[in-house]
Motif scaffolding. Structure first.
Motif, PDB file in Angstrom:
ATOM      1  N   SER A 112       0.832  -1.205   0.000  1.00  0.00           N
ATOM      2  CA  SER A 112       0.000   0.000   0.000  1.00  0.00           C
ATOM      3  C   SER A 112       0.866   1.254   0.000  1.00  0.00           C
ATOM      4  CB  SER A 112      -0.906   0.009   1.232  1.00  0.00           C
ATOM      5  OG  SER A 112      -1.793  -1.091   1.220  1.00  0.00           O
ATOM      6  N   GLN A 117      -5.462   2.588   4.439  1.00  0.00           N
ATOM      7  CA  GLN A 117      -6.435   3.301   3.609  1.00  0.00           C
ATOM      8  C   GLN A 117      -7.853   2.984   4.069  1.00  0.00           C
ATOM      9  OE1 GLN A 117      -5.501   5.514   1.150  1.00  0.00           O
ATOM     10  NE2 GLN A 117      -3.434   5.104   1.953  1.00  0.00           N
ATOM     11  N   TYR A 129      -4.458  -2.208   5.159  1.00  0.00           N
ATOM     12  CA  TYR A 129      -3.069  -1.949   4.776  1.00  0.00           C
ATOM     13  C   TYR A 129      -2.455  -3.259   4.297  1.00  0.00           C
ATOM     14  CZ  TYR A 129       1.913  -0.808   5.106  1.00  0.00           C
ATOM     15  OH  TYR A 129       3.251  -0.608   4.822  1.00  0.00           O
ATOM     16  N   LYS A 130      -1.824  -3.236   3.130  1.00  0.00           N
ATOM     17  CA  LYS A 130      -1.208  -4.426   2.554  1.00  0.00           C
ATOM     18  C   LYS A 130       0.306  -4.297   2.550  1.00  0.00           C
ATOM     19  CE  LYS A 130      -5.127  -5.625  -0.444  1.00  0.00           C
ATOM     20  NZ  LYS A 130      -5.588  -5.930  -1.832  1.00  0.00           N
ATOM     21  N   GLU A 140      -2.475  -8.608   4.795  1.00  0.00           N
ATOM     22  CA  GLU A 140      -3.327  -7.432   4.916  1.00  0.00           C
ATOM     23  C   GLU A 140      -3.793  -7.291   6.355  1.00  0.00           C
ATOM     24  OE1 GLU A 140      -7.007  -5.583   2.397  1.00  0.00           O
ATOM     25  OE2 GLU A 140      -7.354  -7.582   3.220  1.00  0.00           O
ATOM     26  N   GLN A 199      -8.606   2.583  -3.374  1.00  0.00           N
ATOM     27  CA  GLN A 199      -8.237   1.233  -3.800  1.00  0.00           C
ATOM     28  C   GLN A 199      -6.873   1.235  -4.470  1.00  0.00           C
ATOM     29  OE1 GLN A 199     -10.342  -1.503  -3.207  1.00  0.00           O
ATOM     30  NE2 GLN A 199      -8.551  -2.732  -3.760  1.00  0.00           N
ATOM     31  N   ARG A 201      -4.334   3.251  -3.838  1.00  0.00           N
ATOM     32  CA  ARG A 201      -3.294   3.352  -2.813  1.00  0.00           C
ATOM     33  C   ARG A 201      -3.177   2.051  -2.022  1.00  0.00           C
ATOM     34  NH1 ARG A 201      -5.558   8.686  -2.423  1.00  0.00           N
ATOM     35  NH2 ARG A 201      -6.880   8.032  -0.662  1.00  0.00           N
ATOM     36  N   LEU A 202      -4.300   1.406  -1.738  1.00  0.00           N
ATOM     37  CA  LEU A 202      -4.275   0.146  -0.998  1.00  0.00           C
ATOM     38  C   LEU A 202      -3.506  -0.926  -1.755  1.00  0.00           C
ATOM     39  CD1 LEU A 202      -5.248  -1.662   1.358  1.00  0.00           C
ATOM     40  CD2 LEU A 202      -7.308  -2.120  -0.002  1.00  0.00           C
ATOM     41  N   ASP A 203      -3.753  -1.036  -3.063  1.00  0.00           N
ATOM     42  CA  ASP A 203      -3.147  -2.095  -3.875  1.00  0.00           C
ATOM     43  C   ASP A 203      -1.785  -1.714  -4.440  1.00  0.00           C
ATOM     44  OD1 ASP A 203      -5.375  -3.625  -3.400  1.00  0.00           O
ATOM     45  OD2 ASP A 203      -6.276  -3.308  -5.369  1.00  0.00           O
TER      46      ASP A 203
END
Length: 295
Positions: A112, A117, A129-130, A140, A199, A201-203
């Motif tokens: 992330s 996020q 958060y990943k 995650e 999404q 930013r998360l991925d």
């Protein structure tokens, strides 16, 4: 009868893995490192290698980490959330800031961008958060804002509550869905399309559009999620075996291994069963591993 009873990951060093998951994420070992049971080694095609497992738990969920000598292929360079070998473990936490503070000294590899996020209410409203473990396997952290997902974890003790689900990236959504709802008997519980800046930013991706499907076994925790990226599409088509570092596994308990795939449908891949009929292994339509243990 089939039940999702755990998960597996192939790693390089069990001591390094144990320290990361214990100190950073609150896992506890079930037993010291031990040889992989012969029936499982046979089913997974590892009979000619030395395979050692470390079983750890977080709450009621179990992950088995596996080292293999001689080792298989290394984890691919520059991995992304769209890679078809992606499989994360989603860990609900009681407090995201406290969880991030405990994890920070272990220097996790971020996926992330910009920290945790908060996703829009239309896609669940979770905060997530990943990141990656020392081998590259994705994880995650997740906080549920309310509703049934939060209720499932309300009474769980500690900061890191357990494993809510494991999500895999798939390129052939319909084939994987048919495999999981057919031979494995999972039920499609929810389906949505995630997109937007949160999404992305998360991925760790630019402008993704991802189908997210939740599939439940007989018990809703843990469950399976499918991630199908419409955009961006992946060009990687790599094949992994259980000895390779990118290899991951869902572990199911089953009462009759011989009847797991009774038909020869395209979505039912070849099943390798141990001679004593206590363990079986196959790859799903996207190459993800599935280990079945007789219960």
């Amino acid at each position: 009868m089939r039940a999702l009873i755990g998960f597996g990951r192939t790693v390089a060093d069990l001591a390094v893995t144990e320290a990361f998951y214990r100190d950073g994420l609150g896992f506890a070992r079930i037993a010291p490192p031990e040889p992989l049971p012969p029936a499982q080694a046979e089913a997974m095609g590892l009979g000619d290698r030395r395979a050692t497992q470390l079983r750890m738990r977080l709450g009621a969920q179990t992950v088995t980490f596996l080292t293999v000598d001689p080792p298989g292929a290394p984890y691919p360079a520059d991995p992304a959330a769209t890679d078809p070998f992606f499989q994360h473990l989603a860990i609900p936490v009681r407090d995201m800031a406290a969880a991030m503070a405990q994890l920070a000294p272990l220097s996790p590899i971020p996926i992330s961008r910009g920290g945790p996020q908060r996703l829009p209410e239309s896609t669940g409203g979770v905060t997530a958060y990943k990141f990656r473990d020392p081998d590259g396997h994705p994880l995650e952290l997740i906080v549920f804002p309310g509703g049934p997902p939060a209720d499932r974890w309300r009474e769980a003790p500690g900061l890191f509550l357990g494993i809510d689900h494991s999500a895999i990236t798939v390129t052939d959504l319909e084939a994987t869905l048919a495999f999981l709802t057919g031979p494995l008997g999972l039920t499609l519980a929810e389906r949505g399309l995630n997109q937007g800046p949160e999404q992305a930013r998360l991925d760790g991706l630019d402008d993704p559009q991802v189908d997210v499907l939740a599939l439940e076994p007989s018990e809703p925790v843990p469950h399976v999620e499918l991630l199908h990226y419409r955009v961006p599409a992946t060009e990687r088509r790599l094949v992994f075996g259980p000895a390779d570092r990118a290899a991951t596994r869902y572990v199911f308990g089953a009462t009759d291994l011989d009847r797991l795939f009774a038909t020869d449908r395209p979505e039912s891949p070849r099943l390798r069963i141990s001679a004593d009929r206590t363990a079986a292994y196959c790859s799903g339509p996207g190459g993800h591993g599935f280990l079945f243990l007789r219960n």
